[in-house]
Design a protein around this motif. Structure first.
Motif, PDB file in Angstrom:
ATOM      1  N   HIS A  72       0.847  -1.188   0.000  1.00 30.52           N
ATOM      2  CA  HIS A  72       0.000   0.000   0.000  1.00 30.52           C
ATOM      3  C   HIS A  72       0.885   1.241   0.000  1.00 30.52           C
ATOM      4  O   HIS A  72       1.913   1.273   0.672  1.00 30.52           O
ATOM      5  N   VAL A  73       0.457   2.226  -0.767  1.00 29.34           N
ATOM      6  CA  VAL A  73       1.212   3.474  -0.892  1.00 29.34           C
ATOM      7  C   VAL A  73       0.267   4.641  -0.671  1.00 29.34           C
ATOM      8  O   VAL A  73      -0.883   4.624  -1.107  1.00 29.34           O
ATOM      9  N   ARG A  74       0.761   5.645   0.029  1.00 29.81           N
ATOM     10  CA  ARG A  74       0.038   6.906   0.167  1.00 29.81           C
ATOM     11  C   ARG A  74       0.869   8.013  -0.475  1.00 29.81           C
ATOM     12  O   ARG A  74       2.092   7.914  -0.579  1.00 29.81           O
ATOM     13  N   ALA A  75       0.184   9.056  -0.888  1.00 30.55           N
ATOM     14  CA  ALA A  75       0.859  10.237  -1.431  1.00 30.55           C
ATOM     15  C   ALA A  75       0.374  11.451  -0.650  1.00 30.55           C
ATOM     16  O   ALA A  75      -0.830  11.586  -0.380  1.00 30.55           O
ATOM     17  N   VAL A  76       1.297  12.311  -0.279  1.00 28.92           N
ATOM     18  CA  VAL A  76       0.935  13.521   0.458  1.00 28.92           C
ATOM     19  C   VAL A  76       0.563  14.605  -0.554  1.00 28.92           C
ATOM     20  O   VAL A  76       1.423  15.136  -1.268  1.00 28.92           O
ATOM     21  N   CYS A 133      -2.673  16.102   2.781  1.00 35.74           N
ATOM     22  CA  CYS A 133      -3.424  14.876   3.077  1.00 35.74           C
ATOM     23  C   CYS A 133      -2.679  13.663   2.519  1.00 35.74           C
ATOM     24  O   CYS A 133      -2.193  13.700   1.383  1.00 35.74           O
ATOM     25  N   ALA A 134      -2.628  12.584   3.295  1.00 35.76           N
ATOM     26  CA  ALA A 134      -2.019  11.339   2.827  1.00 35.76           C
ATOM     27  C   ALA A 134      -3.115  10.480   2.216  1.00 35.76           C
ATOM     28  O   ALA A 134      -3.946   9.916   2.936  1.00 35.76           O
ATOM     29  N   VAL A 135      -3.149  10.390   0.885  1.00 35.82           N
ATOM     30  CA  VAL A 135      -4.244   9.743   0.171  1.00 35.82           C
ATOM     31  C   VAL A 135      -3.736   8.503  -0.560  1.00 35.82           C
ATOM     32  O   VAL A 135      -2.545   8.386  -0.856  1.00 35.82           O
ATOM     33  N   PRO A 136      -4.634   7.544  -0.864  1.00 37.72           N
ATOM     34  CA  PRO A 136      -4.202   6.307  -1.526  1.00 37.72           C
ATOM     35  C   PRO A 136      -3.619   6.565  -2.909  1.00 37.72           C
ATOM     36  O   PRO A 136      -4.074   7.431  -3.651  1.00 37.72           O
ATOM     37  N   LEU A 137      -2.612   5.774  -3.245  1.00 33.21           N
ATOM     38  CA  LEU A 137      -1.983   5.806  -4.558  1.00 33.21           C
ATOM     39  C   LEU A 137      -1.901   4.368  -5.072  1.00 33.21           C
ATOM     40  O   LEU A 137      -1.596   3.462  -4.289  1.00 33.21           O
ATOM     41  N   PRO A 138      -2.151   4.111  -6.371  1.00 35.99           N
ATOM     42  CA  PRO A 138      -2.461   5.054  -7.441  1.00 35.99           C
ATOM     43  C   PRO A 138      -3.749   5.851  -7.158  1.00 35.99           C
ATOM     44  O   PRO A 138      -4.575   5.440  -6.348  1.00 35.99           O
ATOM     45  N   PHE A 139      -3.877   6.976  -7.871  1.00 34.73           N
ATOM     46  CA  PHE A 139      -5.067   7.807  -7.737  1.00 34.73           C
ATOM     47  C   PHE A 139      -6.272   6.958  -8.130  1.00 34.73           C
ATOM     48  O   PHE A 139      -6.378   6.462  -9.243  1.00 34.73           O
ATOM     49  N   SER A 140      -7.207   6.797  -7.178  1.00 29.65           N
ATOM     50  CA  SER A 140      -8.352   5.913  -7.383  1.00 29.65           C
ATOM     51  C   SER A 140      -9.632   6.663  -7.051  1.00 29.65           C
ATOM     52  O   SER A 140      -9.620   7.863  -6.723  1.00 29.65           O
ATOM     53  N   LEU A 141     -10.745   5.957  -7.097  1.00 33.36           N
ATOM     54  CA  LEU A 141     -12.005   6.575  -6.709  1.00 33.36           C
ATOM     55  C   LEU A 141     -11.980   6.981  -5.249  1.00 33.36           C
ATOM     56  O   LEU A 141     -12.569   8.001  -4.862  1.00 33.36           O
ATOM     57  N   ASP A 142     -11.315   6.207  -4.404  1.00 32.81           N
ATOM     58  CA  ASP A 142     -11.184   6.588  -2.995  1.00 32.81           C
ATOM     59  C   ASP A 142     -10.360   7.863  -2.857  1.00 32.81           C
ATOM     60  O   ASP A 142     -10.687   8.741  -2.051  1.00 32.81           O
ATOM     61  N   GLN A 163      -7.338  -0.515  -2.935  1.00 30.54           N
ATOM     62  CA  GLN A 163      -6.269   0.374  -2.509  1.00 30.54           C
ATOM     63  C   GLN A 163      -4.887  -0.283  -2.526  1.00 30.54           C
ATOM     64  O   GLN A 163      -3.896   0.360  -2.176  1.00 30.54           O
ATOM     65  N   ARG A 164      -4.797  -1.529  -2.960  1.00 29.72           N
ATOM     66  CA  ARG A 164      -3.476  -2.141  -3.108  1.00 29.72           C
ATOM     67  C   ARG A 164      -2.743  -1.481  -4.271  1.00 29.72           C
ATOM     68  O   ARG A 164      -3.351  -1.114  -5.281  1.00 29.72           O
TER      69      ARG A 164
END
Length: 391
Positions: free
Chosen positions: A82-86, A90-99, A183-184
């Protein structure tokens, strides 16, 4: 004298050595470093945490043959990365997804954009950001511009030292918009890390008594390539096959100039956890903007290590230009000019009938680990008639 010589003890070299030895050949593996495993090398730090010396390596593949082959040399620890991007704090899921969309935009806008994405693209598909920018819908183009600016542009420029449009599309396609909620970071069928680490996996591959390992030795120390297409090893003609996995321009002494590569400065830091079970919200957190590093990886989230107590080890990665003799070449830089220069070296290599090329640096391609293994297995089959069946 050996039947074959392999330059490089990374995944490509180790697979080739193991298969050749299993078929009854004697093999010399020559490695410039004092360690095996190439850039997959890992080791335990002073706190017992298994760290990846040259950056995080997460094994994932849909190739059942590769998975089955490597499973002979390791037990696997299931692992879903799992990866997040700041982004804007905000630390959001990556790749950019619907979430990610719903984390960053107001609910009404996020709902409208989601409906438009699903109307145009299939669910659970990945759309390259540059493709999304070509859609006729102005809302989706604005979304593409947002993702391009906030996630893609600055990260890519830091990583490669170039704008995305200057780089081969195979690289830009690796940063998609994911039309789904998984979110994987990877969706491959097989995902895991070796239970004892990558170095131990490669070590088991090289255990055969027919394999001889020569560390801290460069190709030039033992090989001489002559203009007539013959090769000497240790000062004498060598009739066996030489398999080269290193930088192709180096093999030919940079006769056509240096091929461009990118390097990375790896900064490890051990920090206290303060009673928490982790330091950051995901094993890897990307920093596309406002920082000169690209990502931070926390290895205890990849390899659990209760014996490390109340500390954790972080790795910050600082991309930088490759400078021969000063740092390590990690990534070939994929531009039209670089590809043209590589073709000159490839033509030189083809003059040597007993020379084969394998691996990311020699092939001047971006290979994931499973790609490197598959290409090595295919080379064994096509060149030596050796399959990946048990021997």
């Amino acid at each position: 004298m050996f039947d074959h010589i392999i330059i490089g003890a990374g995944f490509s070299g180790a697979v080739l050595a193991e298969r050749l030895a299993a078929a009854g050949n004697s093999v010399l593996v020559v490695e410039r470093r004092r360690t095996i495993g190439g850039n997959c090398h890992d080791e335990r730090d002073a706190h017992g945490i298994l760290v990846h010396t040259y950056g995080p390596h997460l094994f994932h593949t849909d190739d059942e043959g590769v998975w089955s082959y490597l499973s002979r040399f390791t037990r696997w620890q299931p692992y879903q990365h799992h990866v997040r991007a700041v982004i804007d704090g905000c630390a959001v899921p990556l790749p950019f997804s619907l979430d990610t969309l719903h984390d960053l935009f107001p609910a009404t806008l996020a709902d409208r954009l989601e409906q438009k994405l699903l109307a145009r693209f299939d669910y659970n598909t990945k759309v390259p950001i540059l493709e999304l920018e070509k859609t006729p819908d102005p809302d989706l183009r604005r979304l593409a511009d947002y993702v391009y600016e906030k996630i893609f542009l600055h990260y890519t420029m830091k990583q490669w030292g170039k704008k995305p449009e200057e780089i081969d599309g195979a690289v830009t396609a690796r940063v998609p918009v994911y039309i789904g909620r998984d979110q994987r970071y990877f969706q491959d069928r097989f995902q895991a890390v070796p239970e004892d680490g990558y170095t131990r996996l490669v070590d088991r591959m090289l255990e055969s008594s027919r394999i001889h390992l020569l560390l801290a030795t460069a190709a030039d120390d033992i090989l001489t390539l002559h203009d007539d297409g013959t090769i000497d090893a240790f000062g004498a003609p060598f009739a066996g096959r030489v398999i080269y996995t290193g930088m192709l321009d180096e093999l030919f002494h940079f006769a056509h100039g240096e091929l461009p590569y990118r390097s990375v400065r790896m900064d490890f830091e051990t920090v206290p956890l303060g009673g928490a079970d982790r330091c950051q919200p995901a094993p890897t957190v990307n920093y596309p903007c406002n920082y000169d590093f690209t990502r931070i990886t926390e290895f205890r989230q990849i390899h659990p290590c209760p014996q490390a107590g109340d500390v954790t080890t972080l790795l910050r990665e600082y991309p930088q230009p490759y400078r021969r003799g000063e740092n390590t070449a990690y990534y070939p830089v994929f531009t039209d000019e670089a590809r043209s220069a590589y073709e000159h070296y490839l033509a030189d290599a083809k003059k040597y009938k007993t020379l084969s090329l394998a691996g990311r640096l020699a092939d001047y391609r971006y290979y994931d680990m499973d790609d490197a293994v598959r290409h090595a297995l295919d080379l064994c089959r096509d060149t030596f008639g050796i399959t990946d069946a048990e021997a």
